[in-house]
Design a protein around this motif. Structure first.
Motif, PDB file in Angstrom:
ATOM      1  N   UNK A 365      53.439  37.869  37.474  1.00 13.02           N
ATOM      2  CA  UNK A 365      53.984  39.131  37.993  1.00 13.02           C
ATOM      3  C   UNK A 365      54.860  38.941  39.223  1.00 13.02           C
ATOM      4  N   UNK A 366      54.842  37.751  39.789  1.00 11.46           N
ATOM      5  CA  UNK A 366      55.664  37.512  40.965  1.00 11.46           C
ATOM      6  C   UNK A 366      54.903  37.768  42.250  1.00 11.46           C
ATOM      7  N   UNK A 367      55.402  37.228  43.360  1.00  7.46           N
ATOM      8  CA  UNK A 367      54.703  37.402  44.649  1.00  7.46           C
ATOM      9  C   UNK A 367      54.684  38.861  45.080  1.00  7.46           C
ATOM     10  N   UNK A 368      53.542  39.273  45.597  1.00  6.45           N
ATOM     11  CA  UNK A 368      53.421  40.623  46.122  1.00  6.45           C
ATOM     12  C   UNK A 368      53.128  41.692  45.104  1.00  6.45           C
ATOM     13  N   UNK A 369      53.045  41.353  43.814  1.00  6.17           N
ATOM     14  CA  UNK A 369      52.745  42.370  42.800  1.00  6.17           C
ATOM     15  C   UNK A 369      51.319  42.872  42.978  1.00  6.17           C
ATOM     16  N   UNK A 370      51.134  44.164  42.833  1.00 10.32           N
ATOM     17  CA  UNK A 370      49.821  44.777  43.026  1.00 10.32           C
ATOM     18  C   UNK A 370      49.067  44.813  41.701  1.00 10.32           C
ATOM     19  N   UNK A 371      47.783  44.462  41.751  1.00  7.15           N
ATOM     20  CA  UNK A 371      46.917  44.511  40.574  1.00  7.15           C
ATOM     21  C   UNK A 371      45.851  45.572  40.787  1.00  7.15           C
ATOM     22  N   UNK A 372      45.715  46.443  39.820  1.00  8.07           N
ATOM     23  CA  UNK A 372      44.673  47.476  39.861  1.00  8.07           C
ATOM     24  C   UNK A 372      43.684  47.206  38.731  1.00  8.07           C
ATOM     25  N   UNK A 373      42.425  47.038  39.096  1.00  4.82           N
ATOM     26  CA  UNK A 373      41.369  46.755  38.125  1.00  4.82           C
ATOM     27  C   UNK A 373      40.428  47.949  38.110  1.00  4.82           C
ATOM     28  N   UNK A 374      40.170  48.431  36.896  1.00  5.92           N
ATOM     29  CA  UNK A 374      39.337  49.638  36.773  1.00  5.92           C
ATOM     30  C   UNK A 374      38.350  49.427  35.625  1.00  5.92           C
ATOM     31  N   UNK A 375      37.096  49.784  35.868  1.00 11.31           N
ATOM     32  CA  UNK A 375      36.051  49.728  34.840  1.00 11.31           C
ATOM     33  C   UNK A 375      35.545  51.136  34.620  1.00 11.31           C
ATOM     34  N   UNK A 376      35.570  51.584  33.365  1.00  8.83           N
ATOM     35  CA  UNK A 376      35.107  52.947  33.035  1.00  8.83           C
ATOM     36  C   UNK A 376      33.863  52.845  32.147  1.00  8.83           C
ATOM     37  N   UNK A 377      32.825  53.570  32.539  1.00  5.16           N
ATOM     38  CA  UNK A 377      31.624  53.668  31.727  1.00  5.16           C
ATOM     39  C   UNK A 377      31.745  54.917  30.862  1.00  5.16           C
ATOM     40  N   UNK A 378      31.993  54.739  29.586  1.00  4.98           N
ATOM     41  CA  UNK A 378      32.079  55.852  28.646  1.00  4.98           C
ATOM     42  C   UNK A 378      30.723  56.066  27.988  1.00  4.98           C
ATOM     43  N   UNK A 379      30.654  57.095  27.159  1.00  4.10           N
ATOM     44  CA  UNK A 379      29.372  57.435  26.546  1.00  4.10           C
ATOM     45  C   UNK A 379      28.810  56.286  25.711  1.00  4.10           C
ATOM     46  N   UNK A 380      29.653  55.675  24.896  1.00  7.00           N
ATOM     47  CA  UNK A 380      29.187  54.624  23.999  1.00  7.00           C
ATOM     48  C   UNK A 380      30.003  53.342  24.131  1.00  7.00           C
ATOM     49  N   UNK A 381      30.706  53.194  25.239  1.00  6.98           N
ATOM     50  CA  UNK A 381      31.560  52.018  25.383  1.00  6.98           C
ATOM     51  C   UNK A 381      31.826  51.730  26.856  1.00  6.98           C
ATOM     52  N   UNK A 382      32.419  50.587  27.069  1.00  8.43           N
ATOM     53  CA  UNK A 382      32.858  50.167  28.396  1.00  8.43           C
ATOM     54  C   UNK A 382      34.348  49.851  28.294  1.00  8.43           C
ATOM     55  N   UNK A 383      35.136  50.409  29.212  1.00  5.41           N
ATOM     56  CA  UNK A 383      36.572  50.183  29.188  1.00  5.41           C
ATOM     57  C   UNK A 383      36.981  49.410  30.434  1.00  5.41           C
ATOM     58  N   UNK A 384      37.702  48.318  30.223  1.00 10.29           N
ATOM     59  CA  UNK A 384      38.199  47.490  31.313  1.00 10.29           C
ATOM     60  C   UNK A 384      39.719  47.573  31.294  1.00 10.29           C
TER      61      UNK A 384
END
Length: 437
Positions: A365-384
């Motif tokens: 992504x190159x120097x200084x690029x921002x990374x956003x990491x999000x984990x969602x707990x759904x009813x029957x699944x996990x979303x990354x």
């Protein structure tokens, strides 16, 4: 058949001739079978010669006995075809049947071995002919001829009642008993020959099909073994990529940062080199654990990640985010929904997806690029979800693509789905949906 002058058998169920494997052939026979047939023919010839002499000496046919040379020819005619019975079974049967009739029409004093030769001829056609339709036809022609002959013999016997015993007080009239006895003996005789031949053919077909299935299973075992080796190699390659790529990429970024500021900001350079050292230790530790698991053979070679060498939990995703920040990339970390325990396989896949996606941000992504990491707990699944803002300059698109392949394989192993690709507003997005039930 004893001393009977003919033979007859009724039409059996045609299902006897519908045995499986009609396209397979037992012919041609080998040398071993040919030698056995020649030996059998020789034994029958000797036996028939002996019984012919004995019957002749006992006065069979009285003064109507055939000459000795005629008897000798008929002995050869009955037994010689047996030497070729498996090479040309239908021809041998026809010759033996004609010789059988000729033996009695010419008054050759032999009423015992000749029944064996005809039986063997009928049996061989049923046991060795691959053309089941022709084998049925030939056997029916022979049996039909014998039936006609015994029918004529019965009619002739009825026309000469003086040749039969007196029927005074008999439960069944002698001519009827004689006819029924002829029919019964021939039904048993030809029925046994027919049944034995078809049973032998069915057994041979079953053995052939078993051999074919055994060969197919051997090929399938080899194919399965090769697939297992390939899957194991892929699993090891994926684990090595996951363990090494992230830490090596992080060490490269930190080493570059230390090189740039080593003269102007020794403190920052020292911190960066500390991260390099820690990443190296972590990589070595994970490699050690992975290799130890492989040596132990814990059954994790199935291609799934349930008990893979690194069963990292979701909690370690925060460490990946912190490592990105230390490397000089702004990074965000958030959890949406109520945290709850998830299966170890899902936790492992979630961590590896986040680790690989963040590594790709650091590398491409190159120097200084921002990374956003999000984990969602759904009813029957996990979303990354891992996304970058695309503000790190020109994106480096060079790479082997193995990281994407590994992510897709891991997600597929737990029955999930993954979305990988550029975002419309710039940057790159990795989003994995992992079922937890």
């Amino acid at each position: 058949m004893g001393a009977m002058t003919g033979s007859w058998w009724r039409l059996p169920d045609t299902a006897w001739s519908r045995l499986p494997g009609t396209t397979w052939s037992r012919l041609p026979v080998g040398r071993r079978e040919s030698r056995q047939d020649v030996l059998l023919a020789a034994v029958l010839a000797v036996g028939m010669a002996i019984t012919t002499v004995l019957y002749g000496s006992s006065g069979a046919y009285d003064d109507d006995q055939a000459a000795w040379w005629v008897s000798a020819l008929m002995v050869l005619a009955n037994t010689a075809p047996i030497a070729f019975r498996r090479r040309w079974p239908m021809t041998a049967l026809v010759v033996v049947a004609l010789a059988f009739v000729g033996t009695q029409l010419l008054h050759v004093p032999e009423l015992f071995v000749v029944n064996f030769t005809l039986f063997i001829g009928i049996y061989t056609v049923g046991a060795w002919c691959s053309d089941r339709v022709r084998s049925e036809a030939v056997r029916w022609v022979v049996i039909g001829g014998m039936f006609s002959w015994v029918f004529l013999a019965i009619v002739f016997g009825w026309s000469m009642p003086t040749s039969l015993p007196n029927d005074d007080g008999a439960l069944i009239p002698p001519y009827i008993a004689y006819s029924l006895l002829n029919v019964l003996i021939n039904v048993v005789y030809f029925g046994a020959a027919w049944y034995a031949g078809n049973r032998a053919w069915g057994a041979a077909v079953a053995r052939h099909e078993l051999d074919v299935r055994t060969a197919e299973l051997a090929v399938e075992r080899e194919r399965s073994a090769a697939q297992a080796v390939t899957l194991e190699r892929l699993r090891i390659a994926r684990e090595l990529h996951d363990v090494v790529a992230h830490h090596v990429a992080l060490m490269g970024v930190q080493a570059g940062a230390a090189r740039r500021v080593i003269g102007s900001d020794p403190g920052q350079a020292t911190a960066s080199l500390g991260v390099v050292e820690q990443s190296a230790r972590t990589a070595v530790e994970e490699l050690r654990r992975m290799l130890g698991t492989l040596r132990d053979g814990d059954g994790s070679t199935t291609g799934t990640d349930g008990d893979a060498p690194s069963t990292e939990g979701i909690g370690r995703i925060a460490e990946v985010v912190e490592a990105a920040r230390t490397a000089g990339h702004p990074a965000g970390w958030s959890v949406v929904g109520d945290e709850r325990p998830v299966p170890p396989t899902v936790a492992s896949v979630a961590f590896r997806i986040a680790q690989e996606a963040v590594t790709n941000v650091l590398k491409h992504a190159g120097p200084g690029a921002r990374a956003d990491v999000r984990v969602r707990y759904l009813t029957d699944a996990l979303e990354v979800e891992v996304a970058d803002d695309g503000r790190g300059g020109v994106r480096d698109t060079t790479g082997s693509g193995l990281g994407h392949v590994g992510m897709r394989e891991r997600v597929a192993a737990v029955g999930g789905t993954v979305e990988i690709g550029p975002r419309a507003r710039g940057g790159y997005l990795v989003r994995a949906w992992l079922p937890t039930t």
